[in-house]
Design an enzyme around this catalytic site. Structure first.
Site, PDB file in Angstrom:
ATOM      1  N   ARG A   1       0.828  -1.203   0.000  1.00  0.00           N
ATOM      2  CA  ARG A   1       0.000   0.000   0.000  1.00  0.00           C
ATOM      3  C   ARG A   1       0.867   1.260   0.000  1.00  0.00           C
ATOM      4  O   ARG A   1       2.046   1.193   0.335  1.00  0.00           O
ATOM      5  CB  ARG A   1      -0.912   0.050   1.205  1.00  0.00           C
ATOM      6  CG  ARG A   1      -0.498  -0.836   2.339  1.00  0.00           C
ATOM      7  CD  ARG A   1      -1.446  -0.658   3.494  1.00  0.00           C
ATOM      8  NE  ARG A   1      -1.467  -1.839   4.319  1.00  0.00           N
ATOM      9  CZ  ARG A   1      -1.853  -1.864   5.588  1.00  0.00           C
ATOM     10  NH1 ARG A   1      -2.252  -0.738   6.184  1.00  0.00           N
ATOM     11  NH2 ARG A   1      -1.852  -2.965   6.277  1.00  0.00           N
TER      12      ARG A   1
ATOM     13  N   ASP B   1       0.493   5.353   1.515  1.00  0.00           N
ATOM     14  CA  ASP B   1      -0.328   6.175   2.421  1.00  0.00           C
ATOM     15  C   ASP B   1      -1.042   7.314   1.691  1.00  0.00           C
ATOM     16  O   ASP B   1      -0.722   7.632   0.549  1.00  0.00           O
ATOM     17  CB  ASP B   1       0.582   6.813   3.487  1.00  0.00           C
ATOM     18  CG  ASP B   1       0.898   5.826   4.593  1.00  0.00           C
ATOM     19  OD1 ASP B   1       0.275   4.751   4.643  1.00  0.00           O
ATOM     20  OD2 ASP B   1       1.793   6.146   5.411  1.00  0.00           O
TER      21      ASP B   1
ATOM     22  N   TYR C   1      11.862   3.476  -3.640  1.00  0.00           N
ATOM     23  CA  TYR C   1      11.101   4.673  -3.292  1.00  0.00           C
ATOM     24  C   TYR C   1      11.980   5.910  -3.533  1.00  0.00           C
ATOM     25  O   TYR C   1      13.194   5.855  -3.314  1.00  0.00           O
ATOM     26  CB  TYR C   1      10.714   4.671  -1.809  1.00  0.00           C
ATOM     27  CG  TYR C   1       9.506   3.834  -1.474  1.00  0.00           C
ATOM     28  CD1 TYR C   1       8.220   4.360  -1.563  1.00  0.00           C
ATOM     29  CD2 TYR C   1       9.650   2.516  -1.043  1.00  0.00           C
ATOM     30  CE1 TYR C   1       7.110   3.596  -1.236  1.00  0.00           C
ATOM     31  CE2 TYR C   1       8.535   1.742  -0.725  1.00  0.00           C
ATOM     32  CZ  TYR C   1       7.267   2.294  -0.818  1.00  0.00           C
ATOM     33  OH  TYR C   1       6.168   1.549  -0.499  1.00  0.00           O
TER      34      TYR C   1
ATOM     35  N   ARG D   1       9.710   7.323   5.233  1.00  0.00           N
ATOM     36  CA  ARG D   1       9.481   8.684   5.730  1.00  0.00           C
ATOM     37  C   ARG D   1      10.229   8.946   7.038  1.00  0.00           C
ATOM     38  O   ARG D   1      10.669  10.079   7.292  1.00  0.00           O
ATOM     39  CB  ARG D   1       7.980   8.933   5.892  1.00  0.00           C
ATOM     40  CG  ARG D   1       7.281   9.044   4.525  1.00  0.00           C
ATOM     41  CD  ARG D   1       5.771   8.970   4.638  1.00  0.00           C
ATOM     42  NE  ARG D   1       5.240   9.992   5.526  1.00  0.00           N
ATOM     43  CZ  ARG D   1       3.975  10.035   5.937  1.00  0.00           C
ATOM     44  NH1 ARG D   1       3.111   9.089   5.532  1.00  0.00           N
ATOM     45  NH2 ARG D   1       3.559  10.988   6.725  1.00  0.00           N
TER      46      ARG D   1
END
Lengths: 249, 249
Positions: A50, A52, A110, A198
């Site tokens: 997933r 966010d 990412y 993050r």
């Protein structure tokens, strides 16, 4: 027949990837488009993982099963004609019935975009994180070296995470590139814990500001304590860039 | 004291520049921020011109009067702290009381961005116009030459325009640059009629598709008939880029 699809989306207007009641999510919108193609029959999609709320994707991968035998190019066309403009399918490919977008993912990359300039950019509110204070890219890159390898990343995982199993992950590559006033941090690993990128970025920002020593990464990893790491960087700078599978997709 | 301000804004979420009842507009939001700085006293701003709903600005200019004697850098800081992130003030400068952002504007430059690629880009829904069919940049540039000079642009003005006075304008420069899969059309003139840039772009797109001859621009100008020109290109590709004044701003 099982199909694999590669999708890019602007996450700005979505409550994340995963389906949630009464929320606009990427998964819900794609499943709706597929249901339309199947005369209302629900079709479930399974993504590599997933993302966010507010997080974007350049190359998210999902699979789904369908009895429709449509050529790959036509799947792409048909889905894009049914999807909103901020979700674009780039590729649909027939795969063997054993393929699984989550379990078979070998590596994920990412990227995180920081706008490091005097003035914010009104066009990037949803697409990067603005930091006026100059960041030292060489410090960030030095710290990145301590992330590479197999580590227990418990300290870089959201404390409220419900991840089952261990929190050991391998990071193959971590670096920061500067393109004029833009810093692009890139992380490739065999998997990432909830909020891991993050929290890593939030910590690297503090290192780039000189608020933490470069070697803090080692210390934080060893501590296995979330409170030792930096703040969770905002969602809007984060992009799921690429998912790699064993056989060429 | 009269102040000049340079502002950039992402027009995606606004019903255009000009104040309208019950609508979120750039002017209303800036005037609200100024009112807050003046203990609720309304402060009117006057821009170089309006921009439509969805149109963006990189260097819109406006002026306002205030009794507050605040250093220029502090005006900028204070306003940006009160404005939403998609409106950013880049400069505030004290000017003579005779300065007028609209009447004193000598030249304006607009840019129009076309994404000319096989696939649309989910991140550019609000920032460019997507055209899959390949456009011939050399045809567009050849057609641009016929726009340059002093002409009656009645045919390139929205039919419902309420412009007073003549529709004669001078275009100093018009060209199209290609940057990978992006075409950036640029227009500099002493003024532009309502929807003029978007109707010019809509016509140039048809020329780039080979649907109209390059010399059609001449014919359309002479006709003074809006129906002879092409479609109005969508708002989201349009940027007010720069406004030039006699003295250095």
């Amino acid at each position: 027949m099982r199909y694999l699809a590669v999708v890019s989306y602007d996450g700005s207007n979505y409550a994340g990837y995963q389906i949630q009641p009464d929320q606009l999510t990427i998964q819900a919108v794609i499943e709706q488009a597929l249901a339309k193609m199947h005369k209302g029959k629900p079709i479930k999609i399974t993504a590599s993982g997933r993302t966010d709320a507010g997080v974007h994707a350049h190359g998210q991968v999902f699979h789904y099963d369908s009895e429709l035998a449509i050529p790959e190019a036509n799947w792409k066309k048909a889905l894009n004609s049914l999807l909103p403009d901020d979700i674009v399918i780039f590729k649909v490919k027939e795969v063997t019935s054993s393929f699984h977008a989550r379990y078979d993912a070998l590596k994920k990359t990412y990227q995180y975009v920081i706008l490091n300039s005097d003035d914010p950019n009104p066009f990037e509110v949803n697409y990067s994180t603005f930091i006026a204070e100059e960041l030292d890219v060489s410090l960030i890159n030095a710290a990145c070296q301590y992330l590479i390898g197999e580590h227990d990343f418990t300290a870089f995982c959201a404390a409220n995470s419900s991840v089952k199993g261990d929190k050991i992950r391998t990071i193959y590559d971590a670096h920061c590139k500067q393109d004029r006033d833009r810093l692009i941090l890139s992380f490739t690993g065999n998997g990432f814990l909830y909020n891991m990128v993050r929290i890593i970025v939030g910590t690297l920002i503090e290192i780039g500001q000189g608020k933490r020593p470069v070697t803090d990464i080692q210390r934080i990893i060893s501590s296995k304590d979330r409170s030792q790491a930096g703040k969770t960087a905002p969602a809007q700078g984060l992009y799921l860039n690429h998912v790699e599978y064993e056989a060429e997709k």
